[in-house]
Enzyme design. Structure first.
Site, short mmCIF file in Angstrom:
data_model
loop_
_atom_site.label_atom_id
_atom_site.label_comp_id
_atom_site.label_asym_id
_atom_site.label_seq_id
_atom_site.Cartn_x
_atom_site.Cartn_y
_atom_site.Cartn_z
N LYS A 185 0.81 -1.22 0.00
CA LYS A 185 0.00 0.00 0.00
C LYS A 185 0.85 1.27 0.00
CE LYS A 185 -2.28 0.44 3.80
NZ LYS A 185 -1.65 1.52 4.57
N ARG A 193 -8.38 4.31 10.22
CA ARG A 193 -8.02 2.93 10.54
C ARG A 193 -9.12 2.25 11.33
NH1 ARG A 193 -2.50 2.83 9.79
NH2 ARG A 193 -1.38 0.95 10.37
N ARG A 213 10.35 -6.95 4.34
CA ARG A 213 10.51 -5.54 4.69
C ARG A 213 11.22 -5.39 6.04
NH1 ARG A 213 5.44 -1.77 5.76
NH2 ARG A 213 5.57 -2.75 7.79
N ARG A 267 12.46 -1.55 10.75
CA ARG A 267 11.57 -0.67 11.52
C ARG A 267 11.38 -1.22 12.92
NH1 ARG A 267 6.17 0.72 8.21
NH2 ARG A 267 5.20 0.07 10.15
N ARG A 322 -0.51 -5.78 14.47
CA ARG A 322 -0.98 -4.83 13.46
C ARG A 322 -1.91 -5.50 12.46
NH1 ARG A 322 4.64 -3.69 12.42
NH2 ARG A 322 4.19 -3.03 10.31
P1 ADP Z 1 1.59 -0.62 8.81
O1 ADP Z 1 0.70 -0.46 7.62
O2 ADP Z 1 2.71 -1.56 8.53
O3 ADP Z 1 0.87 -0.92 10.08
P2 ADP Z 1 1.83 2.28 9.18
O4 ADP Z 1 3.02 3.08 8.78
O5 ADP Z 1 0.56 2.54 8.48
O6 ADP Z 1 2.33 0.77 9.03
O7 ADP Z 1 1.55 2.46 10.74
C1 ADP Z 1 2.55 2.22 11.72
C2 ADP Z 1 1.98 2.47 13.11
O8 ADP Z 1 1.61 3.85 13.24
C3 ADP Z 1 0.70 1.72 13.47
O9 ADP Z 1 0.95 0.41 13.95
C4 ADP Z 1 0.09 2.63 14.55
O10 ADP Z 1 0.75 2.47 15.79
C5 ADP Z 1 0.44 4.01 14.03
N1 ADP Z 1 -0.63 4.58 13.18
C6 ADP Z 1 -0.55 4.89 11.86
N2 ADP Z 1 -1.71 5.38 11.41
C7 ADP Z 1 -2.56 5.38 12.47
C8 ADP Z 1 -3.93 5.73 12.65
N3 ADP Z 1 -4.66 6.21 11.62
N4 ADP Z 1 -4.47 5.59 13.88
C9 ADP Z 1 -3.76 5.12 14.90
N5 ADP Z 1 -2.49 4.74 14.81
C10 ADP Z 1 -1.88 4.86 13.61
#
Ligand code: ADP
Length: 191
Positions: free
Chosen positions: A15, A90, A127, A133, A144
């Site tokens: 994504k 989310r 990844r 990360r 997640r």
């Molecule tokens: P991934 O898709 O691998 O989970 P992201 O970069 O989208 O990676 O998100 C990494 C982390 O950032 C999430 O596990 C969460 O802790 C936080 N995060 C990102 N976007 C949100 C959101 N919209 N609401 C709450 N937490 C978020």
């Protein structure tokens, strides 16, 4: 013309990669809440300090913090003519907060990316090895992915009830193949 697009998809589906390419192609900012939060953590801001431990555990950052961050981002001039949302909303509460923040405008298209579970796990692992990360531990990855199926995936059923179109895009194949599928789905929108 600017577009208001939203990308949904489980971890490992590609994504983030596709969102960045599409945003560049259509000339709108790529609004990735994950990237913004990682930047806040790296800079040690108040938000970053509140988010860090939650992110490392694979938990969500509280809705009110993320919603405030997105609203601030929307206020920047480059977002006036459109944006591509990646990682937000989310859950249902965030989706409703987004509806309010959009002030009568609507998301034009949700791109919902899919791939089979084995491929997702394989790509996440790859990844983790490549990027290192801090939330790519096996426990946080599992957490997640579980949160995605529980809280985020149901949004593919919410948006049609709001008269927002959802296009399912197969995320299997090469980056270019998937990119062309997404571009084709966007091209079906009215000019
Ligand atoms: P991934 O898709 O691998 O989970 P992201 O970069 O989208 O990676 O998100 C990494 C982390 O950032 C999430 O596990 C969460 O802790 C936080 N995060 C990102 N976007 C949100 C959101 N919209 N609401 C709450 N937490 C978020």
């Amino acid at each position: 013309m600017g577009r208001r697009l939203l990308f949904l998809g489980p971890q490992g589906v590609g994504k983030g990669t596709q969102a960045a390419k599409v945003a560049q192609l259509i000339g709108v900012p790529h609004v990735s809440t994950g990237d913004m939060l990682r930047q806040a953590v790296a800079e040690g801001t108040d938000l970053g300090m509140q988010a860090k431990a939650l992110m490392e555990a694979g938990d969500l950052v509280p809705d009110e913090l993320v919603v405030a961050m997105v609203k601030e981002r929307f206020a920047k001039p480059d977002a006036l003519c459109g944006y591509l949302l990646d990682g937000f909303p989310r859950n249902q509460a965030q989706a409703e907060a987004l509806d309010v923040a959009m002030n009568g405008e609507a998301i034009e298209l949700v791109i919902s990316m899919t791939a089979d579970e084995d491929e997702l796990l394989r790509r996440m692992q790859e990844r983790a090895e490549r990027e290192g990360r801090s939330d790519d531990t096996p426990e946080a990855m599992k957490r997640r992915l579980a949160l995605y199926w529980d809280e985020t995936a149901p949004l593919t059923e919410y948006y049609p009830t709001q008269q927002v179109r959802v296009a399912a895009v197969d995320g299997m194949g090469t980056i270019d193949e998937v990119f062309h599928r997404i571009v084709a789905a966007i091209a079906e929108l009215d000019p």
